[in-house]
Design a protein around this motif. Structure first.
Motif, PDB file in Angstrom:
ATOM      1  N   ASP A 295      -7.904   9.161  -6.415  1.00  0.00           N
ATOM      2  CA  ASP A 295      -6.957   8.534  -5.642  1.00  0.00           C
ATOM      3  C   ASP A 295      -5.588   9.451  -6.120  1.00  0.00           C
ATOM      4  OD1 ASP A 295      -5.241   6.513  -4.051  1.00  0.00           O
ATOM      5  OD2 ASP A 295      -5.223   5.410  -5.809  1.00  0.00           O
TER       6      ASP A 295
ATOM      7  N   GLU B  62      -2.663   8.528  -5.194  1.00  0.00           N
ATOM      8  CA  GLU B  62      -1.431   7.608  -5.536  1.00  0.00           C
ATOM      9  C   GLU B  62      -1.538   6.971  -7.026  1.00  0.00           C
ATOM     10  OE1 GLU B  62      -0.083   3.182  -4.650  1.00  0.00           O
ATOM     11  OE2 GLU B  62      -0.886   4.248  -2.914  1.00  0.00           O
TER      12      GLU B  62
ATOM     13  N   GLN C 177       0.875   7.930 -10.154  1.00  0.00           N
ATOM     14  CA  GLN C 177       1.186   6.958 -11.304  1.00  0.00           C
ATOM     15  C   GLN C 177       1.241   7.410 -12.598  1.00  0.00           C
ATOM     16  OE1 GLN C 177      -0.827   3.325  -9.953  1.00  0.00           O
ATOM     17  NE2 GLN C 177       0.561   3.152  -8.100  1.00  0.00           N
TER      18      GLN C 177
END
Length: 143
Positions: free
Chosen positions: A107, A109, A113
């Motif tokens: 992922d 995203e 992060q």
């Protein structure tokens, strides 16, 4: 002052065309001006050492952030680039690009992060924040 965790010691003679050696003998190498700067090459230079050190430190910070989130990120790789630029006042400045590969984090995203979290805890990032431009990439794309 906070408790010192570790202190590295190095001895350099001759500047960019000299020799560097750490006090523990773990590193001993010739320093040479790169051919792109009019030198003969044939050794490493401060920018290469900074690129290696920053990438190694950043990867460790990234592993720490992943571990805190109970994620496996043991396959991290980082390609770093440190550029030497004129600062406009007769001096020089650095710019850094860290291109992070996180194959086990599918992922984007989540990967972003983790990378941003590492940028907050990495000692190199903290030392350079506000002083040099640092570009963070994931698989060659800006985050």
């Amino acid at each position: 002052m906070a408790k010192v965790i570790y202190t590295a010691h190095a001895h350099v003679t001759g500047g960019r065309d000299g020799h560097a050696k750490t006090s523990d003998g773990g590193l001993s190498l010739d320093l040479r001006v790169p051919t792109e700067m009019g030198g003969n090459g044939g050794g490493t230079n401060p920018e290469e050492l900074f690129a290696a050190g920053y990438a190694a430190c950043f990867e460790s910070a990234l592993r720490t952030i992943a571990r805190r989130r109970h994620m496996d990120a043991d396959d991290i790789t980082i390609d770093s680039a440190v550029s030497l630029l004129p600062n406009g006042d007769g001096g020089f400045k650095l710019a850094v690009t860290l291109d992070v590969a996180l194959p086990s984090i599918g992922d984007r995203e989540t990967a972003g992060q983790l990378v941003r979290g590492a940028h907050e805890v990495c000692p190199y990032s903290n030392a350079t924040r506000g002083n040099i431009d640092v570009t963070l990439l994931i698989h060659g794309e800006p985050i």
